[in-house]
Design a protein around this motif. Structure first.
Motif, mmCIF file in Angstrom:
data_model
loop_
_atom_site.group_PDB
_atom_site.id
_atom_site.type_symbol
_atom_site.label_atom_id
_atom_site.label_comp_id
_atom_site.label_asym_id
_atom_site.label_seq_id
_atom_site.Cartn_x
_atom_site.Cartn_y
_atom_site.Cartn_z
ATOM 1 N N GLY A 1 0.860 -1.509 -0.482
ATOM 2 C CA GLY A 1 -0.418 0.092 0.063
ATOM 3 C C GLY A 1 0.684 1.032 0.229
ATOM 4 O O GLY A 1 0.778 2.337 -0.988
ATOM 5 N N TRP A 2 2.183 1.326 0.884
ATOM 6 C CA TRP A 2 2.499 2.369 1.122
ATOM 7 C C TRP A 2 3.515 2.740 -0.178
ATOM 8 O O TRP A 2 3.655 3.957 -1.152
ATOM 9 C CB TRP A 2 3.640 2.002 2.479
ATOM 10 C CG TRP A 2 5.553 3.005 1.721
ATOM 11 C CD1 TRP A 2 5.264 4.786 2.690
ATOM 12 C CD2 TRP A 2 6.023 3.824 1.169
ATOM 13 N NE1 TRP A 2 6.261 5.819 2.418
ATOM 14 C CE2 TRP A 2 7.037 4.634 1.834
ATOM 15 C CE3 TRP A 2 6.609 2.288 0.432
ATOM 16 C CZ2 TRP A 2 8.112 5.425 0.917
ATOM 17 C CZ3 TRP A 2 7.771 2.689 0.295
ATOM 18 C CH2 TRP A 2 9.119 3.871 0.820
ATOM 19 N N SER A 3 4.250 1.380 -1.210
ATOM 20 C CA SER A 3 4.492 1.766 -2.415
ATOM 21 C C SER A 3 3.688 2.369 -3.644
ATOM 22 O O SER A 3 3.827 2.946 -4.746
ATOM 23 C CB SER A 3 5.564 0.563 -2.988
ATOM 24 O OG SER A 3 4.195 -1.080 -2.648
ATOM 25 N N LEU A 4 2.550 1.328 -3.540
ATOM 26 C CA LEU A 4 1.480 2.727 -4.904
ATOM 27 C C LEU A 4 0.862 4.095 -4.230
ATOM 28 O O LEU A 4 1.092 4.683 -5.377
ATOM 29 C CB LEU A 4 0.068 1.558 -4.722
ATOM 30 C CG LEU A 4 0.515 -0.336 -5.316
ATOM 31 C CD1 LEU A 4 -1.022 -1.082 -4.731
ATOM 32 C CD2 LEU A 4 0.173 0.154 -6.261
ATOM 33 N N ALA A 5 1.163 3.830 -3.471
ATOM 34 C CA ALA A 5 0.895 5.273 -2.781
ATOM 35 C C ALA A 5 2.706 6.439 -3.321
ATOM 36 O O ALA A 5 1.648 7.285 -3.596
ATOM 37 C CB ALA A 5 0.228 5.738 -1.090
ATOM 38 N N ALA A 6 2.790 5.743 -2.662
ATOM 39 C CA ALA A 6 4.376 6.767 -3.394
ATOM 40 C C ALA A 6 4.405 6.742 -4.811
ATOM 41 O O ALA A 6 4.542 7.670 -5.424
ATOM 42 C CB ALA A 6 5.955 5.442 -3.200
ATOM 43 N N ASP A 7 4.157 5.790 -5.445
ATOM 44 C CA ASP A 7 4.844 5.689 -7.382
ATOM 45 C C ASP A 7 3.295 7.294 -7.810
ATOM 46 O O ASP A 7 3.523 7.065 -9.262
ATOM 47 C CB ASP A 7 3.808 3.944 -7.410
ATOM 48 C CG ASP A 7 4.321 3.127 -7.787
ATOM 49 O OD1 ASP A 7 6.192 3.865 -6.944
ATOM 50 O OD2 ASP A 7 4.394 2.549 -7.633
ATOM 51 N N ARG A 8 2.274 6.676 -7.469
ATOM 52 C CA ARG A 8 0.661 7.714 -7.983
ATOM 53 C C ARG A 8 1.601 9.104 -7.170
ATOM 54 O O ARG A 8 0.874 10.175 -8.286
ATOM 55 C CB ARG A 8 -0.055 7.179 -6.443
ATOM 56 C CG ARG A 8 -1.242 6.275 -7.280
ATOM 57 C CD ARG A 8 -2.203 6.259 -6.774
ATOM 58 N NE ARG A 8 -3.206 4.630 -6.606
ATOM 59 C CZ ARG A 8 -4.001 4.253 -6.548
ATOM 60 N NH1 ARG A 8 -4.595 5.317 -5.360
ATOM 61 N NH2 ARG A 8 -4.071 3.475 -6.667
ATOM 62 N N SER A 9 2.244 9.435 -6.165
ATOM 63 C CA SER A 9 2.970 10.757 -5.862
ATOM 64 C C SER A 9 3.583 11.018 -6.837
ATOM 65 O O SER A 9 3.814 12.101 -6.929
ATOM 66 C CB SER A 9 3.163 10.969 -4.640
ATOM 67 O OG SER A 9 4.250 9.834 -4.123
ATOM 68 N N ALA A 10 4.327 9.965 -7.279
ATOM 69 C CA ALA A 10 5.871 10.284 -8.440
ATOM 70 C C ALA A 10 5.161 10.670 -9.510
ATOM 71 O O ALA A 10 6.151 11.421 -10.169
ATOM 72 C CB ALA A 10 6.520 9.159 -8.130
#
Length: 203
Positions: free
Chosen positions: A180-189
């Motif tokens: 979940g954290w990695s998906l959120a980080a990808d979206r913000s990038a």
């Protein structure tokens, strides 16, 4: 009549209800007025209902409450009136201990006046004592239940089978959190869509 005079009148009335004059001597009917002469055991014996046997109380019910139909009382009212009977018996025992010179006729006068003047006061005292005891017992019961719950939970956690079953669950939770954290980080990038410079101006 001033406030001070009213207080004096009330105090005199209360003292008249709490005492009786016999042979030029003042005998207190309120057992708590003897508290300076109590030891700690006597104080506890007087203040806690349930110190006398049930047979003693039952045998003296009609002595202090001849007008009462005990069969019509609910459990709480029965406990209150039984406690009041106990207070009468304890008070008479204290008075005879602190005034051994009183004869049987004088003790009968003490009992008569006590029955008239102290009945409601004893009932109120016992009612408060019973409710206080019930609150304490309820609080202690809740504390015991909480302690038993946490002890059972701790014992369950420490079981080998529980720990073996919890390891994969904990791993899944950790993996889910990381994903979940990695998906959120990808979206913000991801870069945001920029409008052409010609559309951003004011017309």
């Amino acid at each position: 009549m001033t406030a001070t005079q009213q207080q004096d009148v009330q105090l005199q009335r209360r003292l008249q209800q709490d005492s009786i004059q016999l042979s030029g001597r003042t005998i207190y009917l309120n057992p708590f007025l003897y508290w300076r002469r109590f030891d700690s055991n006597t104080d506890r014996w007087l203040r806690e209902p349930g110190q006398l046997t049930e047979d003693q109380i039952t045998a003296n019910r009609s002595r202090f409450y001849p007008e009462l139909d005990w069969g019509q009382l609910d459990d709480h009212a029965t406990a209150v009136h039984d406690g009041a009977v106990e207070m009468f018996l304890k008070s008479l025992e204290l008075i005879s201990t602190f005034h051994p010179e009183l004869g049987s006729g004088q003790m009968l006068e003490v009992e008569r006046k006590m029955t008239i003047t102290k009945k409601r006061a004893f009932e109120r005292w016992v009612d408060k004592a019973i409710r206080r005891r019930q609150r304490d017992e309820s609080r202690e019961h809740r504390r015991f239940e909480r302690s038993r719950f946490w002890r059972a939970w701790r014992e369950w956690i420490l079981l080998d089978t529980t720990q073996k079953a919890l390891v994969p669950v904990v791993m899944l939770m950790v993996l889910s959190g990381v994903m979940g954290w990695s998906l959120a980080a990808d979206r913000s990038a991801c870069p945001t869509l920029a409008l052409p410079s010609g559309q951003t101006g004011v017309r």
